[in-house]
Write a protein that holds these residues in place. Sequence first.
Motif, mmCIF file in Angstrom:
data_model
loop_
_atom_site.group_PDB
_atom_site.id
_atom_site.type_symbol
_atom_site.label_atom_id
_atom_site.label_comp_id
_atom_site.label_asym_id
_atom_site.label_seq_id
_atom_site.Cartn_x
_atom_site.Cartn_y
_atom_site.Cartn_z
ATOM 1 N N SER A 50 0.960 -1.016 0.009
ATOM 2 C CA SER A 50 -0.045 -0.017 -0.192
ATOM 3 C C SER A 50 0.838 1.243 0.144
ATOM 4 O O SER A 50 0.358 2.219 -0.486
ATOM 5 N N SER A 54 0.560 4.138 -2.491
ATOM 6 C CA SER A 54 0.422 5.341 -1.987
ATOM 7 C C SER A 54 1.349 6.500 -2.761
ATOM 8 O O SER A 54 0.999 7.647 -3.075
ATOM 9 N N GLU A 76 -6.570 9.957 -3.387
ATOM 10 C CA GLU A 76 -6.038 9.885 -2.236
ATOM 11 C C GLU A 76 -7.015 9.263 -1.299
ATOM 12 O O GLU A 76 -6.911 8.315 -0.385
ATOM 13 N N SER A 80 -6.946 5.344 0.565
ATOM 14 C CA SER A 80 -7.218 5.092 1.995
ATOM 15 C C SER A 80 -8.254 4.111 2.387
ATOM 16 O O SER A 80 -8.143 3.562 3.318
ATOM 17 N N GLN A 83 -7.604 0.660 1.310
ATOM 18 C CA GLN A 83 -6.411 -0.076 2.224
ATOM 19 C C GLN A 83 -7.281 -0.499 3.621
ATOM 20 O O GLN A 83 -6.893 -1.368 4.210
ATOM 21 N N SER A 84 -8.397 0.451 3.968
ATOM 22 C CA SER A 84 -8.807 0.150 5.210
ATOM 23 C C SER A 84 -9.740 -0.936 4.902
ATOM 24 O O SER A 84 -9.833 -1.994 5.974
ATOM 25 N N THR A 149 -4.047 12.948 3.263
ATOM 26 C CA THR A 149 -4.727 11.738 3.675
ATOM 27 C C THR A 149 -4.100 10.345 3.821
ATOM 28 O O THR A 149 -4.403 9.795 4.708
ATOM 29 N N MET A 150 -3.101 10.307 2.928
ATOM 30 C CA MET A 150 -2.406 9.245 2.630
ATOM 31 C C MET A 150 -1.518 8.897 3.890
ATOM 32 O O MET A 150 -1.188 7.713 4.529
ATOM 33 N N SER A 153 -3.602 7.914 6.735
ATOM 34 C CA SER A 153 -3.822 6.473 6.719
ATOM 35 C C SER A 153 -2.527 5.632 7.173
ATOM 36 O O SER A 153 -2.760 4.734 7.748
ATOM 37 N N GLU A 154 -1.249 6.011 6.477
ATOM 38 C CA GLU A 154 -0.109 5.227 6.840
ATOM 39 C C GLU A 154 0.261 5.353 8.309
ATOM 40 O O GLU A 154 0.648 4.271 9.025
ATOM 41 N N VAL A 210 -10.915 5.440 9.550
ATOM 42 C CA VAL A 210 -10.195 5.911 8.072
ATOM 43 C C VAL A 210 -11.234 5.739 7.069
ATOM 44 O O VAL A 210 -11.583 6.548 6.323
ATOM 45 N N ALA A 214 -12.476 8.758 4.772
ATOM 46 C CA ALA A 214 -12.130 8.649 3.238
ATOM 47 C C ALA A 214 -13.511 8.738 2.568
ATOM 48 O O ALA A 214 -13.727 9.452 1.674
#
Length: 240
Positions: A50, A54, A76, A80, A83-84, A149-150, A153-154, A210, A214
């Motif tokens: 991810s 990203s 973006e 997120s 990924q979540s 935002t990324m 998220s990370e 998240v 998002a």
Amino acid sequence: MTAKKIEQKSLLAGIFVNFLMSCAGILVYRTTHIEALFVDAYFSVITFFSAIVSLVVSRLSSHRSKMFPGGFFVLEPLYSLFQSVLTVVLLSMSLMAVGLKAYAYFVHGEGSVLDVAPVVPYEMIMILLSWSLSYYYKKENHKIHNLSTMLFSETQGTFVDGTMSLGIGAAALILFFIRPNSSLGFLRYTGDFFITLLLVILTIKMPLQVIRSAFGEISGKLLLNPEIHRWIDICLKKHP
């Protein structure tokens, strides 16, 4: 350095760290076959891939075209969100897998003793790497007023990874001192179920937050972050 450059530099550093964590996690999981380590290892693998995605999204999002004059910034929050959702699916599948193992032991008496000896030193290293990377992401995002935002998220993802490592390490340390023929010996066979259940309870909140954030950004929800509002007000006053 521009906001995008800071974001991309941070993501590139994260790719390197997550690659090391992924390799170590898979190696220890294949050695011990503890399902909770599967969650920990493949969570690192997902985080690694991810982070690569990203970085690509970060470079593409600011590009503009005739069809998209405002750029591709919707990628973006979309990233997120994906990924979540993937994290929630992984946690759910792992919980089901260990649940079936625990059922087989308690109902049919089938199972094998968990090899927890290599787990504790491995998890100590994972905690240090994960939380250090999470702090680094958070610090870099703060430099650009938390606009990424990324990176947010990370930050959440790597913190969850470190929390999972802490839970697994603590539980493995306890299991190490339990003898298989003692009154608590069943934990040497089913301990990964209870560890994984605890991990899911502790970590499920973050990816859900998240997802909510998002989805709100994708659907055009009003921006309510007061820090970003202040930053916009300052820009407008400087350039009336």
